[in-house]
Design an enzyme around this catalytic site. Structure first.
Site, mmCIF file in Angstrom:
data_model
loop_
_atom_site.group_PDB
_atom_site.id
_atom_site.type_symbol
_atom_site.label_atom_id
_atom_site.label_comp_id
_atom_site.label_asym_id
_atom_site.label_seq_id
_atom_site.Cartn_x
_atom_site.Cartn_y
_atom_site.Cartn_z
ATOM 1 N N VAL A 1 7.785 2.271 -1.946
ATOM 2 C CA VAL A 1 8.856 2.936 -1.198
ATOM 3 C C VAL A 1 8.671 2.637 0.288
ATOM 4 C CG1 VAL A 1 9.208 4.806 -2.851
ATOM 5 C CG2 VAL A 1 7.601 5.125 -0.996
ATOM 6 N N GLY B 1 0.782 -1.231 0.000
ATOM 7 C CA GLY B 1 0.000 0.000 0.000
ATOM 8 C C GLY B 1 0.811 1.276 0.000
ATOM 9 N N HIS B 2 2.104 1.184 -0.077
ATOM 10 C CA HIS B 2 2.952 2.388 0.019
ATOM 11 C C HIS B 2 4.022 2.366 -1.049
ATOM 12 C CE1 HIS B 2 5.467 5.473 2.028
ATOM 13 N NE2 HIS B 2 4.311 5.835 2.539
ATOM 14 N N PHE B 3 3.821 2.715 -2.153
ATOM 15 C CA PHE B 3 2.666 3.096 -2.936
ATOM 16 C C PHE B 3 2.490 2.091 -4.058
ATOM 17 C CE2 PHE B 3 4.153 7.066 -1.089
ATOM 18 C CZ PHE B 3 2.988 7.633 -0.637
#
Length: 127
Positions: A44, A37-39
């Site tokens: 990252v 979820g990041h991203f």
């Protein structure tokens, strides 16, 4: 829905340390669920992980007996993304200001500087 991440385990390996500085390394696990979820499409490492890795370096350098708690972030500059699989080198310098430990840390990847931090820690005795 993004899966929840387990708390970071002790990921740093202390390379060298003395009363005023420490150097550690850490490998960013590409399978860490935080990257889901990041991203999406451009994974990252969240900046809070980088701050925690500096904390792990401080704890490893100081050894057993006292547990530093992050009291303040005086400067937090993220200079380039930390990607899955990156090897980090964390260089920390320490100085005391009364009961607080001040830490200036530079974090690098193989591509160059990733972060420049100035943090302050306070201490509570381990129970």
């Amino acid at each position: 829905m993004t899966p929840r991440c387990a708390p970071l385990a002790d990921l740093v390996e202390l390379v060298e340390a003395d009363d005023s500085s420490a150097v550690s390394t850490a490998k960013v696990d590409p399978a860490d669920p935080v990257f889901t979820g990041h991203f999406p499409g451009f994974p990252v490492l969240p900046g809070v992980y980088v701050v925690e890795l500096v904390g792990q370096t401080v704890r490893a350098a100081l050894g057993e007996g006292r547990r530093p708690e992050l009291a303040a972030m005086d400067r937090c500059r993220f200079l380039s993304p930390v990607a899955p699989g990156d090897e980090l080198r964390i260089e920390a310098k320490f100085s005391w200001a009364g009961p607080e430990l001040r830490c200036t840390a530079k974090i690098n990847t193989g591509r160059g500087p990733a972060a420049d931090l100035r943090l302050r820690y306070r201490f509570e005795e381990n129970r």
